[in-house]
Motif scaffolding. Structure first.
Motif, PDB file in Angstrom:
ATOM      1  N   ALA A 156      36.832  67.730 -67.232  1.00  0.00           N
ATOM      2  CA  ALA A 156      36.894  66.355 -66.728  1.00  0.00           C
ATOM      3  C   ALA A 156      36.633  66.286 -65.231  1.00  0.00           C
ATOM      4  O   ALA A 156      36.143  65.268 -64.731  1.00  0.00           O
ATOM      5  CB  ALA A 156      38.257  65.744 -67.050  1.00  0.00           C
ATOM      6  N   ASN A 157      36.925  67.348 -64.518  1.00  0.00           N
ATOM      7  CA  ASN A 157      36.770  67.328 -63.066  1.00  0.00           C
ATOM      8  C   ASN A 157      35.405  67.816 -62.591  1.00  0.00           C
ATOM      9  O   ASN A 157      35.173  67.923 -61.382  1.00  0.00           O
ATOM     10  CB  ASN A 157      37.894  68.136 -62.414  1.00  0.00           C
ATOM     11  CG  ASN A 157      39.199  67.362 -62.432  1.00  0.00           C
ATOM     12  OD1 ASN A 157      39.290  66.262 -61.901  1.00  0.00           O
ATOM     13  ND2 ASN A 157      40.221  67.911 -63.071  1.00  0.00           N
ATOM     14  N   HIS A 158      34.506  68.067 -63.512  1.00  0.00           N
ATOM     15  CA  HIS A 158      33.117  68.321 -63.137  1.00  0.00           C
ATOM     16  C   HIS A 158      32.436  67.010 -62.756  1.00  0.00           C
ATOM     17  O   HIS A 158      32.806  65.938 -63.246  1.00  0.00           O
ATOM     18  CB  HIS A 158      32.351  68.945 -64.312  1.00  0.00           C
ATOM     19  CG  HIS A 158      32.468  70.436 -64.377  1.00  0.00           C
ATOM     20  ND1 HIS A 158      31.649  71.280 -63.679  1.00  0.00           N
ATOM     21  CD2 HIS A 158      33.316  71.232 -65.076  1.00  0.00           C
ATOM     22  CE1 HIS A 158      31.974  72.539 -63.945  1.00  0.00           C
ATOM     23  NE2 HIS A 158      32.991  72.540 -64.784  1.00  0.00           N
ATOM     24  N   ALA A 159      31.430  67.105 -61.926  1.00  0.00           N
ATOM     25  CA  ALA A 159      30.609  65.933 -61.611  1.00  0.00           C
ATOM     26  C   ALA A 159      29.840  65.516 -62.853  1.00  0.00           C
ATOM     27  O   ALA A 159      29.461  66.349 -63.687  1.00  0.00           O
ATOM     28  CB  ALA A 159      29.634  66.264 -60.484  1.00  0.00           C
ATOM     29  N   ASP A 160      29.615  64.221 -63.008  1.00  0.00           N
ATOM     30  CA  ASP A 160      28.951  63.712 -64.209  1.00  0.00           C
ATOM     31  C   ASP A 160      27.572  64.321 -64.434  1.00  0.00           C
ATOM     32  O   ASP A 160      27.127  64.454 -65.582  1.00  0.00           O
ATOM     33  CB  ASP A 160      28.822  62.188 -64.134  1.00  0.00           C
ATOM     34  CG  ASP A 160      30.151  61.484 -64.292  1.00  0.00           C
ATOM     35  OD1 ASP A 160      31.113  62.106 -64.800  1.00  0.00           O
ATOM     36  OD2 ASP A 160      30.256  60.313 -63.898  1.00  0.00           O
ATOM     37  N   GLN A 161      26.889  64.673 -63.362  1.00  0.00           N
ATOM     38  CA  GLN A 161      25.528  65.196 -63.498  1.00  0.00           C
ATOM     39  C   GLN A 161      25.499  66.693 -63.816  1.00  0.00           C
ATOM     40  O   GLN A 161      24.430  67.245 -64.076  1.00  0.00           O
ATOM     41  CB  GLN A 161      24.710  64.930 -62.231  1.00  0.00           C
ATOM     42  CG  GLN A 161      25.196  65.657 -60.981  1.00  0.00           C
ATOM     43  CD  GLN A 161      26.198  64.822 -60.197  1.00  0.00           C
ATOM     44  OE1 GLN A 161      26.842  63.925 -60.747  1.00  0.00           O
ATOM     45  NE2 GLN A 161      26.298  65.087 -58.900  1.00  0.00           N
ATOM     46  N   ASP A 162      26.654  67.349 -63.809  1.00  0.00           N
ATOM     47  CA  ASP A 162      26.678  68.784 -64.109  1.00  0.00           C
ATOM     48  C   ASP A 162      26.259  69.032 -65.555  1.00  0.00           C
ATOM     49  O   ASP A 162      26.526  68.221 -66.446  1.00  0.00           O
ATOM     50  CB  ASP A 162      28.084  69.352 -63.891  1.00  0.00           C
ATOM     51  CG  ASP A 162      28.429  69.521 -62.424  1.00  0.00           C
ATOM     52  OD1 ASP A 162      27.543  69.277 -61.579  1.00  0.00           O
ATOM     53  OD2 ASP A 162      29.581  69.882 -62.134  1.00  0.00           O
ATOM     54  N   ARG A 163      25.618  70.176 -65.777  1.00  0.00           N
ATOM     55  CA  ARG A 163      25.270  70.608 -67.121  1.00  0.00           C
ATOM     56  C   ARG A 163      26.122  71.816 -67.460  1.00  0.00           C
ATOM     57  O   ARG A 163      26.176  72.794 -66.709  1.00  0.00           O
ATOM     58  CB  ARG A 163      23.778  70.963 -67.223  1.00  0.00           C
ATOM     59  CG  ARG A 163      22.840  69.842 -66.829  1.00  0.00           C
ATOM     60  CD  ARG A 163      23.046  68.586 -67.664  1.00  0.00           C
ATOM     61  NE  ARG A 163      22.665  68.778 -69.059  1.00  0.00           N
ATOM     62  CZ  ARG A 163      22.820  67.865 -70.004  1.00  0.00           C
ATOM     63  NH1 ARG A 163      23.380  66.696 -69.710  1.00  0.00           N
ATOM     64  NH2 ARG A 163      22.416  68.104 -71.236  1.00  0.00           N
ATOM     65  N   LEU A 164      26.797  71.745 -68.584  1.00  0.00           N
ATOM     66  CA  LEU A 164      27.734  72.780 -68.991  1.00  0.00           C
ATOM     67  C   LEU A 164      27.269  73.442 -70.282  1.00  0.00           C
ATOM     68  O   LEU A 164      26.609  72.814 -71.110  1.00  0.00           O
ATOM     69  CB  LEU A 164      29.121  72.170 -69.192  1.00  0.00           C
ATOM     70  CG  LEU A 164      29.660  71.328 -68.031  1.00  0.00           C
ATOM     71  CD1 LEU A 164      30.982  70.696 -68.420  1.00  0.00           C
ATOM     72  CD2 LEU A 164      29.809  72.166 -66.787  1.00  0.00           C
ATOM     73  N   LYS A 165      27.633  74.682 -70.460  1.00  0.00           N
ATOM     74  CA  LYS A 165      27.305  75.406 -71.678  1.00  0.00           C
ATOM     75  C   LYS A 165      28.429  75.225 -72.695  1.00  0.00           C
ATOM     76  O   LYS A 165      29.613  75.363 -72.364  1.00  0.00           O
ATOM     77  CB  LYS A 165      27.141  76.896 -71.388  1.00  0.00           C
ATOM     78  CG  LYS A 165      26.038  77.246 -70.397  1.00  0.00           C
ATOM     79  CD  LYS A 165      24.660  77.032 -70.993  1.00  0.00           C
ATOM     80  CE  LYS A 165      23.582  77.524 -70.020  1.00  0.00           C
ATOM     81  NZ  LYS A 165      22.215  77.274 -70.561  1.00  0.00           N
ATOM     82  N   LYS A 166      28.056  74.903 -73.926  1.00  0.00           N
ATOM     83  CA  LYS A 166      29.050  74.789 -74.991  1.00  0.00           C
ATOM     84  C   LYS A 166      28.503  75.375 -76.281  1.00  0.00           C
ATOM     85  O   LYS A 166      27.348  75.128 -76.643  1.00  0.00           O
ATOM     86  CB  LYS A 166      29.449  73.326 -75.223  1.00  0.00           C
ATOM     87  CG  LYS A 166      30.528  73.182 -76.302  1.00  0.00           C
ATOM     88  CD  LYS A 166      31.156  71.827 -76.302  1.00  0.00           C
ATOM     89  CE  LYS A 166      32.235  71.712 -77.372  1.00  0.00           C
ATOM     90  NZ  LYS A 166      33.341  72.669 -77.161  1.00  0.00           N
ATOM     91  N   ALA A 171      25.100  77.777 -81.865  1.00  0.00           N
ATOM     92  CA  ALA A 171      24.133  77.802 -80.770  1.00  0.00           C
ATOM     93  C   ALA A 171      24.832  77.412 -79.471  1.00  0.00           C
ATOM     94  O   ALA A 171      25.835  76.698 -79.476  1.00  0.00           O
ATOM     95  CB  ALA A 171      22.976  76.851 -81.052  1.00  0.00           C
ATOM     96  N   VAL A 172      24.297  77.874 -78.354  1.00  0.00           N
ATOM     97  CA  VAL A 172      24.799  77.491 -77.046  1.00  0.00           C
ATOM     98  C   VAL A 172      23.903  76.375 -76.517  1.00  0.00           C
ATOM     99  O   VAL A 172      22.688  76.549 -76.386  1.00  0.00           O
ATOM    100  CB  VAL A 172      24.805  78.672 -76.063  1.00  0.00           C
ATOM    101  CG1 VAL A 172      25.268  78.222 -74.682  1.00  0.00           C
ATOM    102  CG2 VAL A 172      25.701  79.786 -76.591  1.00  0.00           C
ATOM    103  N   ILE A 173      24.505  75.216 -76.239  1.00  0.00           N
ATOM    104  CA  ILE A 173      23.730  74.057 -75.811  1.00  0.00           C
ATOM    105  C   ILE A 173      24.172  73.611 -74.420  1.00  0.00           C
ATOM    106  O   ILE A 173      25.286  73.920 -73.976  1.00  0.00           O
ATOM    107  CB  ILE A 173      23.863  72.893 -76.812  1.00  0.00           C
ATOM    108  CG1 ILE A 173      25.340  72.470 -76.963  1.00  0.00           C
ATOM    109  CG2 ILE A 173      23.281  73.285 -78.170  1.00  0.00           C
ATOM    110  CD1 ILE A 173      25.536  71.248 -77.870  1.00  0.00           C
ATOM    111  N   ASP A 174      23.310  72.882 -73.746  1.00  0.00           N
ATOM    112  CA  ASP A 174      23.623  72.303 -72.436  1.00  0.00           C
ATOM    113  C   ASP A 174      24.070  70.857 -72.628  1.00  0.00           C
ATOM    114  O   ASP A 174      23.352  70.060 -73.242  1.00  0.00           O
ATOM    115  CB  ASP A 174      22.397  72.341 -71.520  1.00  0.00           C
ATOM    116  CG  ASP A 174      22.026  73.750 -71.101  1.00  0.00           C
ATOM    117  OD1 ASP A 174      22.936  74.534 -70.803  1.00  0.00           O
ATOM    118  OD2 ASP A 174      20.820  74.072 -71.071  1.00  0.00           O
ATOM    119  N   VAL A 175      25.225  70.533 -72.092  1.00  0.00           N
ATOM    120  CA  VAL A 175      25.771  69.192 -72.269  1.00  0.00           C
ATOM    121  C   VAL A 175      26.382  68.707 -70.954  1.00  0.00           C
ATOM    122  O   VAL A 175      26.705  69.498 -70.070  1.00  0.00           O
ATOM    123  CB  VAL A 175      26.849  69.158 -73.368  1.00  0.00           C
ATOM    124  CG1 VAL A 175      26.245  69.443 -74.738  1.00  0.00           C
ATOM    125  CG2 VAL A 175      27.979  70.142 -73.063  1.00  0.00           C
TER     126      VAL A 175
END
Length: 207
Positions: A156-166, A171-175
């Motif tokens: 939740a404390n990441h910037a909205d524009q950040d891309r995270l791996k999940k 599969a590992v996706i960017d979200v």
């Protein structure tokens, strides 16, 4: 309805959520359920580190979707679709209906009800009394437990524009952060667009 008058301890917290906040996020009038939830949000969430407007924006966006605009604490479906779901711990006849989704994050399945009881120090508390999760106190608490065990404040404390791996379905996706949290709460993309809208509205209301 008894009005909610925050104690000095609550007022000293970083943020206080009101029924009016919930109504604004949902785009609805204040309901009795909103009035019941607000005090428990304020007395419970802080203990789980959910205490800033940004963290609440993510948390309440998910809650708003899962509760149909803060209208219900029990899913509308019968629960029969969960019958026999070993991944949910539904091993006994009738478990699907008995342990349907409840609470503001819709806790589902015998295994999850059992785990919450263990957390409370009473193993069978929710297994024997599943309707307890429809009470505002436990509805909020169960969601906080879910949030904390999955470390969603960090997301939740990441910037909205950040891309995270999940990891999703092998599969590992960017979200984005809101997509990461939505997938964590729902397990899929159900209601993703609405969750994003609630999050954007919550940012306007809270942040």
């Amino acid at each position: 309805m008894i009005p909610f008058n925050p104690s000095p301890e609550i007022l000293a917290m970083a943020y206080v959520v009101t029924a009016a906040h919930l109504a604004a996020i949902a785009g609805k009038k204040v309901t009795p359920l909103m009035e019941r939830l607000a005090p428990w949000l304020n007395t419970t969430c802080g203990g789980y580190g959910i205490d800033t407007p940004q963290e609440y924006a993510h948390f309440l966006a998910q809650a708003c979707h899962e509760t149909d605009h803060f209208n219900v604490l029990r899913e509308y479906a019968s629960g029969r679709a969960y019958e026999g779901r070993a991944d949910l711990g539904n091993t006994q006849a009738g478990d699907g209906v008995r342990f349907k989704g409840r609470g503001i994050f819709q806790t589902t399945g015998r295994a999850n009800y059992l785990q919450l009881g263990i957390k409370k120090g009473r193993r069978d508390l929710f297994v024997n009394n599943p309707e307890l999760l429809e009470q505002a106190e436990y509805a909020v608490w169960s969601a906080c437990e879910y949030w904390a065990t999955r470390h969603l404040n960090d997301i939740a404390n990441h910037a909205d524009q950040d891309r995270l791996k999940k990891k999703y379905r092998g599969a590992v996706i960017d979200v984005s952060p809101v997509e990461f949290i939505s997938l964590s709460v729902n397990g899929g993309y159900n209601g993703m667009d609405e969750r994003k809208r609630f999050y954007a509205k919550a940012q306007q209301v809270l942040v």
